[in-house]
Design an enzyme around this catalytic site. Structure first.
Site, PDB file in Angstrom:
ATOM      1  N   ILE A 108       0.814  -1.218   0.000  1.00 41.60           N
ATOM      2  CA  ILE A 108       0.000   0.000   0.000  1.00 41.60           C
ATOM      3  C   ILE A 108       0.845   1.266   0.000  1.00 41.60           C
ATOM      4  O   ILE A 108       0.355   2.328  -0.336  1.00 41.60           O
ATOM      5  CB  ILE A 108      -0.970   0.025   1.209  1.00 41.60           C
ATOM      6  CG1 ILE A 108      -0.213   0.048   2.544  1.00 41.60           C
ATOM      7  CG2 ILE A 108      -1.930  -1.170   1.149  1.00 41.60           C
ATOM      8  CD1 ILE A 108      -1.083   0.333   3.763  1.00 41.60           C
ATOM      9  N   LYS A 109       2.105   1.200   0.432  1.00 46.82           N
ATOM     10  CA  LYS A 109       3.052   2.326   0.423  1.00 46.82           C
ATOM     11  C   LYS A 109       2.435   3.608   0.999  1.00 46.82           C
ATOM     12  O   LYS A 109       2.744   4.711   0.535  1.00 46.82           O
ATOM     13  CB  LYS A 109       3.555   2.597  -0.999  1.00 46.82           C
ATOM     14  CG  LYS A 109       4.185   1.390  -1.680  1.00 46.82           C
ATOM     15  CD  LYS A 109       5.671   1.322  -1.563  1.00 46.82           C
ATOM     16  CE  LYS A 109       6.275   0.064  -2.169  1.00 46.82           C
ATOM     17  NZ  LYS A 109       5.773  -0.353  -3.462  1.00 46.82           N
ATOM     18  N   ARG A 110       1.575   3.488   1.984  1.00 50.10           N
ATOM     19  CA  ARG A 110       0.972   4.673   2.570  1.00 50.10           C
ATOM     20  C   ARG A 110       1.996   5.422   3.431  1.00 50.10           C
ATOM     21  O   ARG A 110       2.901   4.805   3.997  1.00 50.10           O
ATOM     22  CB  ARG A 110      -0.236   4.317   3.429  1.00 50.10           C
ATOM     23  CG  ARG A 110      -1.390   3.658   2.676  1.00 50.10           C
ATOM     24  CD  ARG A 110      -2.014   4.592   1.667  1.00 50.10           C
ATOM     25  NE  ARG A 110      -3.300   4.113   1.153  1.00 50.10           N
ATOM     26  CZ  ARG A 110      -3.443   3.350   0.061  1.00 50.10           C
ATOM     27  NH1 ARG A 110      -2.405   2.965  -0.655  1.00 50.10           N
ATOM     28  NH2 ARG A 110      -4.656   2.984  -0.335  1.00 50.10           N
TER      29      ARG A 110
END
Lengths: 314, 314
Positions: B105-107
């Site tokens: 998700i690389k949030r």
């Protein structure tokens, strides 16, 4: 080609007399008691319905006072797919109320993934039965994976009259451990990011009729001197300035984000507006009428930012 | 407290004899012709059904060979809320197939927003009618907004036996314009991020019985020397290594991500496995049987990574 995003933003800001944007960051536990969902934990559909009622009220009460709304997708993702559907529904609702919509998504990933994120969050839908009104006019991005992570969004922006705001200087003091790197040298990481963002947005195709790029920057208003230096470092970038109100940004510090012509920035307030019913200043006058509190706070915020802009034009 | 994520990952990797993870990044235009949706543009529901059929086949064919699947949410968000619902459905489907699930998700956002992203993507559901099986065991994160952006996820990980992989060194060469900063100095930005991530994951509550932290790192296998330096710099961090296969990672470079005991890393391949039916090496043998191509490629990939690990244990 559609009209340039910043040109549209300038028109909308001039029409309202202010460059203020309200941030829609709804947290279930902070909603007015009158609409908070029953059950602990609540049912998903009840939670979604509560956030929908709240978001519509915020938009209804703010649409006459500000040119744009910033919708933070994190607060909707917390309600899973139903929340994401509501995020897009809120974008469409805000568009119908005459507002520009900034999707606060802070996405950032490498090329092939960036293309899909761009399709998801900024481009006209590639499926037949989704309305373009559900997609924001601009989004926030993380540019830490370099040019290839941002280019797919810039391509969409130039082609479809949309915009991006790349994170350059966050408002959270905890981010300094990254953005003030290296500690001992004069050239800081956030200044390097500023130079990169200025370069990414410098192509002629990115520039609108007012001279601003569709590639803007998220710039927290810290000390006035460093903000002025950033303003000079990226003259064509429109600044999205977070943190007014609840996060403690002051008028003077925000003023440094504007150019002398009163353009170049839009200032965001989220919690201080949407939770104004928890603020004695508003509840003393409006009592349990939480919607009236939100509208009064929005009007004050819009007037504050109009004054800041006038300060710059003197 | 639930069992530590890395301990679960080690058990699952030992059971399959490999630390390979298949990445599920489905792009509509690359799906097998037999299941690609009709219509140009297609209807949303048809697109979702095609991705569902593809994702289930990938999971069915890979579950016996690898311990985990990495699901890249960008490719699902491109189908809006229906795609996000499918992302969670795929996580549940993979769990039922006995796989660990990493949500790619690389949030990354500041404190209050990070808490909501953590609730959305890693924590047990806070609503009554969503199954915990729909939530991944670990997620990828961007740590560029500093400790406050990551702490909410680490709190969930230590409390619920989950994991995070913070992006330290991306595989895309375009990211070097950020991660090799400053150009002239010896201490690079990615090394600074490595030190921060090692520190964030160093608390006793983060460490499992094998000595690894629930705070891992995404580390692209570039030159062997710099990878060895990162391995030494963050000894307790489990590495998630992207880019095997399609992105050109070689066995020797990936081997440098493992510790001498054959632990400490899991290597990802996405396109080279899930689109193996486009590769003559597999289609020559299996013809139009795209599922057989995927399984054969997954088996080869799993064996490659098992060999790499054995290389380290000699």
């Amino acid at each position: 080609m559609s009209e340039h995003f910043i040109d549209r933003l300038i028109d909308a800001g001039r029409a309202r007399g202010t460059f203020a944007v309200v941030g829609l960051d709804p947290v279930l536990s902070r909603l007015p008691a009158a609409i908070r969902p029953a059950g602990d934990p609540p049912q998903l559909a009840d939670a979604v319905n509560a956030v929908r009622a709240f978001g519509r009220a915020v938009i209804d009460r703010c649409a006459a006072h500000v040119p744009a709304v910033k919708i933070n997708i994190a607060f909707f993702e917390a309600l899973y797919a139903a929340g994401v559907d509501l995020y897009h529904e809120m974008a469409e609702y805000a568009h119908r109320a005459g507002l520009l919509v900034i999707g606060d998504i802070k996405r950032g990933d490498i090329g092939s993934t960036a293309r899909l994120y761009g399709q998801a969050h900024l481009a006209a839908p590639a499926v037949d039965d989704v309305s373009a009104a559900r997609i924001p006019d601009a989004v926030t991005l993380a540019g830490y994976l370099g040019e290839n992570a941002v280019t797919p969004f810039i391509d969409i922006a130039t082609r479809e009259g949309k915009g991006v705001f790349v994170l350059v200087r966050p408002s959270d003091p905890g981010a300094d451990q990254v953005h003030e790197f290296p500690n001992e040298a004069p050239g800081k990481f956030y200044q390097h990011m500023a130079d990169l963002v200025a370069r990414w947005g410098s192509a002629a195709a990115c520039i609108g009729s007012a001279g601003y790029s569709c590639v803007g920057a998220v710039i927290a208003a810290k000390d006035i001197e460093s903000t002025r230096a950033l303003r000079a470092r990226m003259p064509k970038a429109w600044f999205l300035v977070p943190g007014y109100g609840a996060q403690g940004g002051t008028a003077e510090r925000c003023a440094a984000c504007f150019n002398p012509d009163g353009l170049g920035a839009i200032v965001n307030a989220s919690r201080s507006v949407i939770y104004a019913f928890d603020n004695d200043r508003y509840s003393a006058e409006h009592g349990d009428d939480w919607q009236a509190c939100i509208e009064a706070s929005c009007r004050d915020f819009a007037a504050d930012i109009a004054r800041i802009r006038d300060m710059k034009r003197e």
